[in-house]
Every structure is written in structure tokens, then in C-alpha cells.
Design an enzyme around this catalytic site. Structure first.
Site, PDB file in Angstrom:
ATOM      1  N   ASP A 171       0.855  -1.189   0.000  1.00 36.66           N
ATOM      2  CA  ASP A 171       0.000   0.000   0.000  1.00 36.66           C
ATOM      3  C   ASP A 171       0.885   1.230   0.000  1.00 36.66           C
ATOM      4  OD1 ASP A 171      -2.375   1.762   0.451  1.00 36.66           O
ATOM      5  OD2 ASP A 171      -3.308  -0.172   0.856  1.00 36.66           O
ATOM      6  N   HIS A 234      -2.518   3.119  -4.790  1.00 37.09           N
ATOM      7  CA  HIS A 234      -1.966   2.645  -3.522  1.00 37.09           C
ATOM      8  C   HIS A 234      -0.518   2.166  -3.702  1.00 37.09           C
ATOM      9  CE1 HIS A 234      -5.476   3.004  -0.936  1.00 37.09           C
ATOM     10  NE2 HIS A 234      -6.223   2.483  -1.895  1.00 37.09           N
ATOM     11  N   GLU A 297      -9.666   2.565  -5.312  1.00 37.53           N
ATOM     12  CA  GLU A 297      -9.280   3.907  -4.861  1.00 37.53           C
ATOM     13  C   GLU A 297      -8.060   4.443  -5.616  1.00 37.53           C
ATOM     14  OE1 GLU A 297     -10.800   3.608  -0.219  1.00 37.53           O
ATOM     15  OE2 GLU A 297      -8.752   2.990  -0.689  1.00 37.53           O
TER      16      GLU A 297
END
Length: 513
Positions: A171, A234, A297
Site C-alpha cells: 500500500d 496505492h 481507490e
């Protein structure tokens, strides 16, 4: 009330039989062929109680695989003459061993158990799961978790008849495994100088030997480890190590705060080559059928500013993520594996129908995915995100917002109206670790909610009763205590109200819910 009355998850059928069987120092275990792995696992479980039972050709405790019934179905019979554990497959026999483990007195789950003998009341159990995917997700990127804890979580998952451990390995805030030929991933990307201004460096990573050990340990318990490399967003930690893979080429550092970084992989041949190099390692170390590629995301700001969509002949920057994911899907599928992604992969062109979708934003995304031909794992944040608060009280430790009571989990029906029948593979509990810096914090947020989710995933809908589960969970707490699990008590004082706190683990008033 006996252990049979307190099984979690609840079996399909269970009945008492007269008599009881006593396991003593002279008892032996019998098994051969496909049953041997589970027999040795049972041997090790009982050895923890002080009873080291040898394997013998003919024995009062027998384990066998008979090749009948559901893939994870099993039968247990306990009489005064002995114990028989039968699985339709090796997976089913492994589930039988874990249910049998719950039939032991809680004291037998301690590292130094009764020692002399163990009495088990007569019973017959016939069981099989509702869903084929019953998972627990662990984020080791935000806060690195030691290998010893990962192994403990595997044992706890097995006890609850879960069969998937999903490891979130990368991440913005950290990269957690070796890639030969890319040393800066462990030298740079695995470490951040501080977290939210605390001034304390944090990091760590798993060697390939560590990961192989985790996979082997899980496999012996018939649990599949699903690795996740989150792409193409990420990725700030990876870009801190190799900024040339980004859209600007400028040096950046591993992200110190929570949230979503705008620094994402560039849609270039060099970035694709990097991801394939990473996936080669993942595919080698993790032999299971699934590889998770994230896909959630992902901000498009840098792609819009760079004009990358036009260079690729795409209509908008929004299509770049789908382009990226489809390229990697083809690579993974070409190696005989199946891609898993978060529900954002449905957008902007979507993914091939064989992609498994994890519906995390809302149950409706699961319905949409099934209608688009995808298999789905249900993990909506409203009920499956175990980094949310467990109560609205003032003494809960910090959490990532939200409120998910164990009662909410116990009452949840994971197949939403409108879903295509047969497309829901199962359920998964999510442990994101922004606010879970230690194994003890993870345990506190996981249990007993993960115990409740295990029943949601295993027990037939017609057999489920949320109030009865809550009753059994109160008895199940004794098992968790014996295993040293820092669970949240269902009744009574919270752990830090009973004993001194470890450093940095003090209670704080929750944010507004």
C-alpha cells in the site's frame, strides 16, 4: 451445558449419543493416505494438552477420507468405544479436526492442558458449509504484523472453519515482501520515517522464506493464502523506491499519513514490466488459485495531467485503470490463476467475467457484479470491516470510524436480493490496520466479530439464529481466553479495565459515529 452446545460455527446436524470417550496416554490415532496430514495435526493439537498419542494401524481414534459428499463435508462420531472423523475430502477432514477441537474442554486448548486424560461426551455430527469462500483479510501494509502473529491468525481461522487468509501486502504506507532484483522495495519501500507525526520509524517485510512458511502452515490446515498486490493505485511506497515508475519521475517518500495517495503507476511499458516481475514472485510463492490485484481507490489526477490516455488511444483517463488491470489479468490468467479485485474494477470498461469481485463499498456492487457474470465475495464495509468501532461507548480504543456490533454480524444475510443465484462465493472479514498497530489490537477488533462471521459463512441459512449464536459466543469466549486471544468481551469490563494497559494501547473516546 456441554461443548456440543457451544460449537461455533453451528453444524448442519448434531445430536447427543449415550456414553463418552476418554482420551488418555495409551490412546492411539489411526489414519493413512489422504488422512495423514489431519491426523498429525490432531496429534499436535493433543500434544499441546500433554497427551502425545502415537499413530497406529488400528486405533480408537480414526481419521479417514471417503470421497463422498460435499467438498468440505465431514462426519464425527464419538461413542464409548472411540472417535471417528470422516471427511469427504482432505479439506472436509481438516474441518472435522477443528470441530473436534471445539469438543475438547477449553482447558485443553491451553499450551499446558489437562495432561492426564480428556473426556468427550458421545455425539454424532454431520456437517458441510454453505459457502466455499470463508475468509479473513489482514492488512500488513499499514502496520507490519510479525510472522508469528500471522501463523496464530491462521490457527484461529482454522478453528472457526474459515478457509481463506487474504494478505494485503502492499500500500502507500508500506511494501511487505522481497522481490529479487528489486532490493529497494525492502530497503526503502518497507519503511516509513514516522506515522502521523509520531516521530517513530515503522516498517518490516517478509522474506520469501517467511512467505513460503506461512503458505505451508496454512496449507496443512487446508487454508488458502490469497496475496494482494494493490495496483495501479496505492503504490506510493513502491514509487518511493522506484520513482521512474511514476508519472512525474520526481522523488517521493513512503506515505506517513493514512488516506489515498495521488501518486500512481504510470501506464508505461516500464511500469508493466515491474508489475509482471512482482507477479512472477507472487505466482511462485503462492500456489493457490487466486491472486488479488487490488484495483481500488485509484486517483486519476496524474494521468489526466500527463495526457496518458491519449497516448494509449483511450477516451479518458478513467479508462487507464481498466487498461492496466486487463493487461495484468491476461498475465495472471496466462499462468493458470484467477484474478480477484475490489469492486471498483467494475467501472470504466470493467474486467473479464472470470474476475472475482470483492463487494466492499456496498452490497449493491455485489449484485451488479453477479449480473455482469462475476463471482463475488461479500465484504461490505457496513458489516465486514472489523476496524470499525464495536460499540458507541467512550472507552473503546481508536478505530477507523463506523460502528459494527457483533450482533450486526450475527444477523447479517450475505446474499442480497437480486443477486444471481450461485454467484456469491462467500464472505470475508476485513482487518485494516491504520488504527491497529499491534497483534493485540488486531485480535481485539477481530474477535468475537470474526467468530460470528464464520457462522454466517458456514452455517445453512435455515439453521442460523442470531440470538442463539450470541448465546454460544458467550461460551466460546472461554476458548478464546484459553488460546490467549485478546478479544473484546461480550459482557463485563473491557480488557484495560481489568488489567494495566501496554504502552500506547490506552482507551480513547471514539470519534463521532
Amino acid at each position: 451445558m456441554t461443548a456440543l452446545d457451544l460449537l461455533v460455527p453451528l453444524p448442519l446436524r448434531a445430536e447427543r449419543l449415550p456414553g463418552a470417550f476418554e482420551i488418555g496416554p495409551d490412546t492411539t490415532i489411526g489414519a493413512d493416505g489422504a488422512a495423514l496430514d489431519s491426523a498429525w495435526l490432531l496429534h499436535d493439537i493433543l500434544a499441546g494438552t500433554g497427551l502425545r498419542l502415537p499413530l497406529a494401524p488400528s486405533a480408537p481414534i480414526t481419521l479417514r477420507v471417503d470421497g463422498t459428499g460435499a467438498p468440505e463435508g465431514y462426519r464425527i462420531t464419538v461413542t464409548g468405544d472411540g472417535v471417528e472423523l470422516v471427511g469427504g475430502t482432505a479439506d472436509g477432514l481438516a474441518r472435522a479436526v477443528q470441530t473436534f477441537r471445539q469438543l475438547l474442554p477449553a482447558s485443553a486448548l491451553r499450551r499446558a492442558g489437562p495432561g492426564a486424560s480428556i473426556r468427550i461426551d458421545g455425539c454424532r455430527i454431520e456437517d458441510e458449509p454453505r459457502f466455499s469462500w470463508r475468509g479473513v483479510h489482514l492488512d500488513v501494509a499499514r502496520h507490519f504484523m510479525p510472522k508469528s502473529f500471522v501463523l496464530k491468525l491462521i490457527d484461529l481461522a482454522a478453528l472457526h472453519r474459515l478457509n481463506v487468509l487474504h494478505l494485503h501486502l502492499t500500500d502507500d504506507q508500506g511494501w511487505r515482501f522481497e522481490v529479487p532484483g528489486r532490493p529497494r522495495l525492502t530497503e526503502v519501500a518497507a519503511w516509513r520515517p514516522e506515522t502521523l507525526g509520531d516521530g517513530t520509524p515503522h516498517g518490516g517485510y517478509y522474506t520469501l522464506g517467511d512467505l513460503r512458511e506461512i503458505v505451508a502452515y496454512a496449507a496443512r490446515r487446508r487454508i488458502t493464502v490469497v496475496p494482494e498486490v494493490d495496483l495501479p493505485g496505492h503504490m506510493q511506497a513502491a514509487l518511493a523506491a522506484y520513482p521512474q515508475l511514476g508519472n512525474t519521475g520526481r522523488p517521493i517518500e513512503v506515505m506517513r499519513e493514512w488516506g489515498i495517495s495521488e501518486h500512481v503507476l504510470a501506464p508505461t511499458k516500464e511500469a508493466l514490466a515491474f508489475t509482471r516481475e512482482v507477479l512472477d514472485v507472487v505466482l511462485d510463492v503462492f500456489p493457490g488459485p487466486w491472486v488479488h490485484l487490488g484495483g481500488d481507490e485509484c486517483p486519476r489526477t496524474e494521468w489526466q495531467e500527463s495526457g496518458a490516455a491519449a497516448a494509449l488511444g483511450l477516451g479518458s483517463a478513467g479508462e487507464i485503470q481498466s487498461w492496466f488491470m486487463r493487461e495484468l489479468h491476461a498475465y495472471v490468467a496466462g499462468r493458470g490463476r484467477r484474478v480477484v479485485g475490489w469492486d471498483e474494477v467494475l467501472a470504466d470498461g470493467g474486467m473479464p467475467a472470470d474476475t472475482v469481485v470483492m463487494a466492499w463499498q456496498d452490497a449493491r456492487f455485489g449484485v451488479e457484479a453477479t449480473r455482469a457474470g462475476h463471482d463475488v465475495v461479500m465484504c461490505p464495509k457496513t458489516v465486514c470491516y472489523f476496524d470499525h468501532y464495536q460499540s458507541g461507548g467512550p472507552d473503546e480504543p481508536p478505530a477507523n470510524g463506523g460502528l459494527t456490533l457483533v450482533e450486526d454480524v450475527a444477523a447479517w444475510e450475505p446474499v442480497p436480493p437480486g443477486a444471481v443465484p450461485g454467484r456469491i462465493l462467500g464472505v470475508q472479514g476485513q482487518l485494516w490496520t491504520e488504527y491497529l498497530p499491534t497483534p493485540q489490537a488486531v485480535e481485539y477488533m477481530a474477535f468475537p466479530r470474526l467468530s460470528a462471521l464464520a457462522e454466517v459463512g458456514w452455517t445453512a441459512r435455515t439453521r442460523r439464529d442470531a440470538s442463539d449464536l450470541m448465546r454460544r459466543l458467550r461460551g466460546h469466549e472461554e476458548r478464546l481466553d484459553a488460546l490467549g486471544v485478546n478479544h473484546r468481551p461480550l459482557d463485563g469490563p473491557l480488557p484495560w479495565q481489568r488489567r494495566p494497559l501496554s504502552a500506547g494501547a490506552g482507551p480513547r473516546r471514539p470519534a463521532a459515529l
